[in-house]
Write a protein that holds these residues in place. Structure first.
Motif, PDB file in Angstrom:
ATOM      1  N   TRP A  32       0.813  -1.224   0.000  1.00 54.83           N
ATOM      2  CA  TRP A  32       0.000   0.000   0.000  1.00 54.83           C
ATOM      3  C   TRP A  32       0.846   1.273   0.000  1.00 54.83           C
ATOM      4  O   TRP A  32       0.323   2.369  -0.153  1.00 54.83           O
ATOM      5  CB  TRP A  32      -0.955   0.012   1.195  1.00 54.83           C
ATOM      6  CG  TRP A  32      -2.062  -0.980   1.046  1.00 54.83           C
ATOM      7  CD1 TRP A  32      -2.200  -2.160   1.709  1.00 54.83           C
ATOM      8  CD2 TRP A  32      -3.188  -0.880   0.155  1.00 54.83           C
ATOM      9  NE1 TRP A  32      -3.341  -2.808   1.285  1.00 54.83           N
ATOM     10  CE2 TRP A  32      -3.958  -2.043   0.340  1.00 54.83           C
ATOM     11  CE3 TRP A  32      -3.619   0.065  -0.784  1.00 54.83           C
ATOM     12  CZ2 TRP A  32      -5.145  -2.282  -0.368  1.00 54.83           C
ATOM     13  CZ3 TRP A  32      -4.795  -0.167  -1.496  1.00 54.83           C
ATOM     14  CH2 TRP A  32      -5.546  -1.327  -1.291  1.00 54.83           C
ATOM     15  N   ASN A  91       3.233   1.746  -2.217  1.00 56.33           N
ATOM     16  CA  ASN A  91       3.587   1.984  -3.615  1.00 56.33           C
ATOM     17  C   ASN A  91       2.386   2.615  -4.334  1.00 56.33           C
ATOM     18  O   ASN A  91       1.279   2.069  -4.297  1.00 56.33           O
ATOM     19  CB  ASN A  91       3.941   0.635  -4.256  1.00 56.33           C
ATOM     20  CG  ASN A  91       4.455   0.781  -5.675  1.00 56.33           C
ATOM     21  OD1 ASN A  91       4.101   1.728  -6.378  1.00 56.33           O
ATOM     22  ND2 ASN A  91       5.274  -0.167  -6.100  1.00 56.33           N
ATOM     23  N   ARG A  92       2.612   3.727  -4.993  1.00 52.58           N
ATOM     24  CA  ARG A  92       1.480   4.387  -5.678  1.00 52.58           C
ATOM     25  C   ARG A  92       0.806   3.477  -6.711  1.00 52.58           C
ATOM     26  O   ARG A  92      -0.379   3.620  -6.985  1.00 52.58           O
ATOM     27  CB  ARG A  92       1.952   5.689  -6.360  1.00 52.58           C
ATOM     28  CG  ARG A  92       2.092   6.859  -5.397  1.00 52.58           C
ATOM     29  CD  ARG A  92       2.516   8.133  -6.118  1.00 52.58           C
ATOM     30  NE  ARG A  92       1.528   8.659  -7.042  1.00 52.58           N
ATOM     31  CZ  ARG A  92       0.532   9.482  -6.699  1.00 52.58           C
ATOM     32  NH1 ARG A  92       0.384   9.867  -5.446  1.00 52.58           N
ATOM     33  NH2 ARG A  92      -0.312   9.933  -7.605  1.00 52.58           N
ATOM     34  N   ASP A  93       1.558   2.533  -7.270  1.00 52.34           N
ATOM     35  CA  ASP A  93       0.976   1.640  -8.286  1.00 52.34           C
ATOM     36  C   ASP A  93      -0.136   0.761  -7.731  1.00 52.34           C
ATOM     37  O   ASP A  93      -0.912   0.178  -8.487  1.00 52.34           O
ATOM     38  CB  ASP A  93       2.064   0.724  -8.873  1.00 52.34           C
ATOM     39  CG  ASP A  93       3.054   1.489  -9.731  1.00 52.34           C
ATOM     40  OD1 ASP A  93       2.751   2.645 -10.078  1.00 52.34           O
ATOM     41  OD2 ASP A  93       4.131   0.934 -10.041  1.00 52.34           O
ATOM     42  N   ALA A 101      -2.820   1.481  -6.562  1.00 52.84           N
ATOM     43  CA  ALA A 101      -4.146   1.948  -6.985  1.00 52.84           C
ATOM     44  C   ALA A 101      -4.560   1.225  -8.273  1.00 52.84           C
ATOM     45  O   ALA A 101      -5.718   0.807  -8.412  1.00 52.84           O
ATOM     46  CB  ALA A 101      -4.136   3.466  -7.172  1.00 52.84           C
ATOM     47  N   LYS A 115       0.960   7.577   4.048  1.00 54.82           N
ATOM     48  CA  LYS A 115       1.061   7.225   2.629  1.00 54.82           C
ATOM     49  C   LYS A 115      -0.004   6.171   2.303  1.00 54.82           C
ATOM     50  O   LYS A 115      -0.652   6.200   1.254  1.00 54.82           O
ATOM     51  CB  LYS A 115       2.465   6.645   2.384  1.00 54.82           C
ATOM     52  CG  LYS A 115       3.042   6.951   1.040  1.00 54.82           C
ATOM     53  CD  LYS A 115       4.429   6.341   0.921  1.00 54.82           C
ATOM     54  CE  LYS A 115       5.514   7.406   1.005  1.00 54.82           C
ATOM     55  NZ  LYS A 115       6.870   6.817   0.914  1.00 54.82           N
ATOM     56  N   HIS A 170      -3.459   7.566   2.010  1.00 58.68           N
ATOM     57  CA  HIS A 170      -3.631   8.266   0.733  1.00 58.68           C
ATOM     58  C   HIS A 170      -3.746   7.284  -0.439  1.00 58.68           C
ATOM     59  O   HIS A 170      -4.630   7.435  -1.294  1.00 58.68           O
ATOM     60  CB  HIS A 170      -2.443   9.214   0.553  1.00 58.68           C
ATOM     61  CG  HIS A 170      -2.648  10.213  -0.540  1.00 58.68           C
ATOM     62  ND1 HIS A 170      -3.640  11.174  -0.488  1.00 58.68           N
ATOM     63  CD2 HIS A 170      -2.010  10.386  -1.727  1.00 58.68           C
ATOM     64  CE1 HIS A 170      -3.591  11.906  -1.601  1.00 58.68           C
ATOM     65  NE2 HIS A 170      -2.620  11.448  -2.361  1.00 58.68           N
ATOM     66  N   ASN A 171      -2.900   6.288  -0.459  1.00 68.61           N
ATOM     67  CA  ASN A 171      -2.955   5.324  -1.569  1.00 68.61           C
ATOM     68  C   ASN A 171      -4.214   4.461  -1.522  1.00 68.61           C
ATOM     69  O   ASN A 171      -4.713   4.037  -2.564  1.00 68.61           O
ATOM     70  CB  ASN A 171      -1.699   4.453  -1.598  1.00 68.61           C
ATOM     71  CG  ASN A 171      -0.511   5.218  -2.169  1.00 68.61           C
ATOM     72  OD1 ASN A 171      -0.688   6.172  -2.928  1.00 68.61           O
ATOM     73  ND2 ASN A 171       0.687   4.810  -1.803  1.00 68.61           N
ATOM     74  N   ARG A 196      -6.766   6.555  -3.176  1.00 70.19           N
ATOM     75  CA  ARG A 196      -6.554   6.545  -4.630  1.00 70.19           C
ATOM     76  C   ARG A 196      -7.035   5.218  -5.221  1.00 70.19           C
ATOM     77  O   ARG A 196      -7.655   5.177  -6.287  1.00 70.19           O
ATOM     78  CB  ARG A 196      -5.081   6.797  -4.957  1.00 70.19           C
ATOM     79  CG  ARG A 196      -4.616   8.231  -4.602  1.00 70.19           C
ATOM     80  CD  ARG A 196      -3.132   8.453  -4.923  1.00 70.19           C
ATOM     81  NE  ARG A 196      -2.806   7.998  -6.250  1.00 70.19           N
ATOM     82  CZ  ARG A 196      -2.053   6.920  -6.534  1.00 70.19           C
ATOM     83  NH1 ARG A 196      -1.521   6.206  -5.563  1.00 70.19           N
ATOM     84  NH2 ARG A 196      -1.843   6.577  -7.783  1.00 70.19           N
ATOM     85  N   PRO A 198       2.024  12.328   2.310  1.00 69.99           N
ATOM     86  CA  PRO A 198       3.041  12.253   1.248  1.00 69.99           C
ATOM     87  C   PRO A 198       3.125  13.556   0.445  1.00 69.99           C
ATOM     88  O   PRO A 198       2.101  14.207   0.205  1.00 69.99           O
ATOM     89  CB  PRO A 198       2.550  11.091   0.373  1.00 69.99           C
ATOM     90  CG  PRO A 198       1.124  10.873   0.724  1.00 69.99           C
ATOM     91  CD  PRO A 198       0.937  11.347   2.128  1.00 69.99           C
ATOM     92  N   TYR A 250       0.457  15.411  -2.184  1.00 73.62           N
ATOM     93  CA  TYR A 250      -0.840  14.722  -2.069  1.00 73.62           C
ATOM     94  C   TYR A 250      -1.995  15.560  -2.607  1.00 73.62           C
ATOM     95  O   TYR A 250      -2.975  15.035  -3.128  1.00 73.62           O
ATOM     96  CB  TYR A 250      -1.106  14.314  -0.602  1.00 73.62           C
ATOM     97  CG  TYR A 250      -1.552  15.445   0.294  1.00 73.62           C
ATOM     98  CD1 TYR A 250      -2.892  15.835   0.341  1.00 73.62           C
ATOM     99  CD2 TYR A 250      -0.637  16.156   1.078  1.00 73.62           C
ATOM    100  CE1 TYR A 250      -3.291  16.891   1.142  1.00 73.62           C
ATOM    101  CE2 TYR A 250      -1.040  17.209   1.876  1.00 73.62           C
ATOM    102  CZ  TYR A 250      -2.365  17.581   1.906  1.00 73.62           C
ATOM    103  OH  TYR A 250      -2.776  18.619   2.676  1.00 73.62           O
ATOM    104  N   ASP A 260      -3.794  14.884  -5.928  1.00 70.91           N
ATOM    105  CA  ASP A 260      -4.673  13.719  -6.128  1.00 70.91           C
ATOM    106  C   ASP A 260      -6.096  13.960  -5.646  1.00 70.91           C
ATOM    107  O   ASP A 260      -6.983  13.125  -5.879  1.00 70.91           O
ATOM    108  CB  ASP A 260      -4.112  12.513  -5.349  1.00 70.91           C
ATOM    109  CG  ASP A 260      -2.746  12.077  -5.843  1.00 70.91           C
ATOM    110  OD1 ASP A 260      -2.560  12.032  -7.071  1.00 70.91           O
ATOM    111  OD2 ASP A 260      -1.882  11.783  -4.992  1.00 70.91           O
TER     112      ASP A 260
END
Ligand code: FCB
Length: 444
Positions: A134, A136-138, A140, A192, A195-196, A199, A273, A276, A279
């Motif tokens: 969770w 890693n932004r990927d 999402a 983080k 937030h992810n 997303r 992060p 942010y 987003d």
């Protein structure tokens, strides 16, 4: 006392989660989850308990659905184990994994029970954790791709979808306090992850809308009512910050208003992060319902030395076996707070229930305390309904005793008792009582 009736189409349900009940998490080609790894790591859970067998629902699902039908339950909230469907979290699909849920949904449809599917109830594929999980932004996109596949496979029958279960717990119990998988202690990581998850939720909602299915999608949030110990400005502010940090505002404020709650930002902005803000427009997106989980309340005092300036005090109220204070009026506060602040189209109580020490005595379980707990909370829900909350259903946690995460099998939340040695299911008195409430659609 006069009878309190519920609306005609009110959905009385029960809830569970994959890793807590299914057992055999690696069967038929499934990949490891972070909970599999965490529970198999020494000194993480009570007595080293794991979800390896749990209630063996993976093999007993027909019996469990029949039991729900017998009780007259109208809806069943369960979760899908992502690593059963995508053993590595992405890429290769495991048909035997999705097939299990396909059969479960069919079984529910045949029993006339409405399925409510949670896409994520904490069992992240371990292969994704190796890439940061969770954090890693990927994630999402990984989540949206997985969700989209499940929408395509089950969306012809499933009409209610919950993206994430209690993202606060994933973020803070898992990444700041280290009590849950993946067992980290890093407050920056926790924000983080908040937030992810937002997303990921948002991209899954996009995927759902793009499929043009007939159905509704929402998110489930954990809550503990936060009462200030005094009317001092400092204590009032501490309770407000606690509410924004721990409860629905942390997630619903971004989803409904495109911004994190303002008092929380004053004390926690640096943890979010970098960048942010960019987003937030994407995260702000219409959902069809809000899922509220509620178990307990807290009494809060300002303490500049404590995390976020919040200290929790013991109120001396009766507690459940989890050590959680029984505070039914907090459910009313949370429900009316959600409705007044965001005006969601629909609200469901997606979890409420209590752990007590139960025992089987000549084939029966006299769990009077659980009945008392549920009845008190049903009354508060009814009051909220009367006061305009668009409450459409109520899911009792849980259908049966199960793996209570770090507490292992030491806590029993079920309205059905599980004998873990024999897998025998015994209907507790609370289940009989609940069955009668459902039948009458009223409490007295
Ligand atoms: C909630 C979880 C659920 C269960 C209950 C007791 O936080 O969503 O899985 O463990 O608490």
């Amino acid at each position: 006392m006069e009878k309190m009736e519920f609306p005609k189409d009110f959905l009385w349900g029960v809830a569970t989660a994959s890793y807590q009940i299914e057992g055999f998490p690696l069967a038929d080609g499934a990949g490891q989850s972070i909970w599999h790894r965490f529970s198999h790591t020494p000194n993480t859970t009570y007595k080293g308990d794991t979800g390896d067998v749990a209630c063996d629902h993976y093999h007993h699902y027909k019996e469990d659905v029949a039991m729900m039908k017998e009780l007259g339950v109208k809806a069943y909230r369960f979760s899908i184990a992502w690593p059963r469907v995508f053993p590595n979290g992405k890429g290769k699909i495991n048909l035997k994994g999705i097939d299990f849920y396909d059969r479960l949904v069919d079984e529910l449809m045949n029993a006339g029970i409405e399925p409510f599917v949670t896409l994520y109830h904490w069992d992240l594929p371990a292969a994704l954790q190796d890439e940061g999980g969770w954090m890693n932004r990927d994630v999402a996109n990984w989540f949206a791709d997985y969700a989209d596949y499940v929408f395509q496979k089950l969306g012809d029958r499933v009409k209610h979808w919950i993206t994430l279960n209690e993202p606060w717990v994933t973020a803070f119990m898992g990444h700041m306090l280290g009590i849950h998988a993946p067992g980290m202690k890093d407050v920056y990581a926790a924000f983080k992850v908040v937030h992810n998850q937002l997303r990921a939720h948002s991209k899954a909602v996009d995927a759902f809308r793009a499929e043009n299915l007939d159905g509704k999608i929402g998110i489930t949030l954990s809550n503990r009512s936060q009462s200030p110990v005094s009317q001092n400005e400092a204590d009032l502010m501490a309770a407000q910050i606690a509410h924004e940090q721990i409860n629905y505002p942390l997630f619903l404020n971004p989803i409904f208003k495109g911004e994190y709650p303002k008092h929380l930002l004053v004390v926690a902005r640096d943890y979010f992060p970098a960048g942010y803000e960019h987003d937030m427009d994407d995260i702000k997106k219409s959902i069809d319902f809000v899922g509220i989980n509620y178990y307990s309340g807290s009494l809060v005092k300002s303490d500049p030395k404590a995390t976020f300036g919040i200290r929790t005090l013991d109120r001396g109220l009766e507690k459940t076996d989890m050590g959680w204070e029984i505070y039914p009026q907090g459910l009313y506060e949370i429900l009316t707070g959600v409705q007044d602040t965001y005006n969601p189209k629909e609200v469901f109580i997606t979890e409420n229930g209590a752990a007590f020490k139960d025992s089987v005595i000549t084939g029966e379980v006299h769990d009077q305390k659980r009945i008392g707990y549920l009845k008190a909370h049903f009354k508060e829900a009814h009051k909220a309904l009367m006061d305009g909350v668009k409450l459409k259903g109520y899911f009792v946690w849980s259908l049966m005793d199960n793996y209570e995460w770090a507490e292992g099998y030491s806590k029993r939340f079920g309205i059905v008792y599980i004998d873990y040695k024999t897998q025998k299911r015994t209907i507790k008195d609370s289940a009989k009582w609940y069955s009668n409430i459902i039948l009458k659609n009223a409490i007295d």
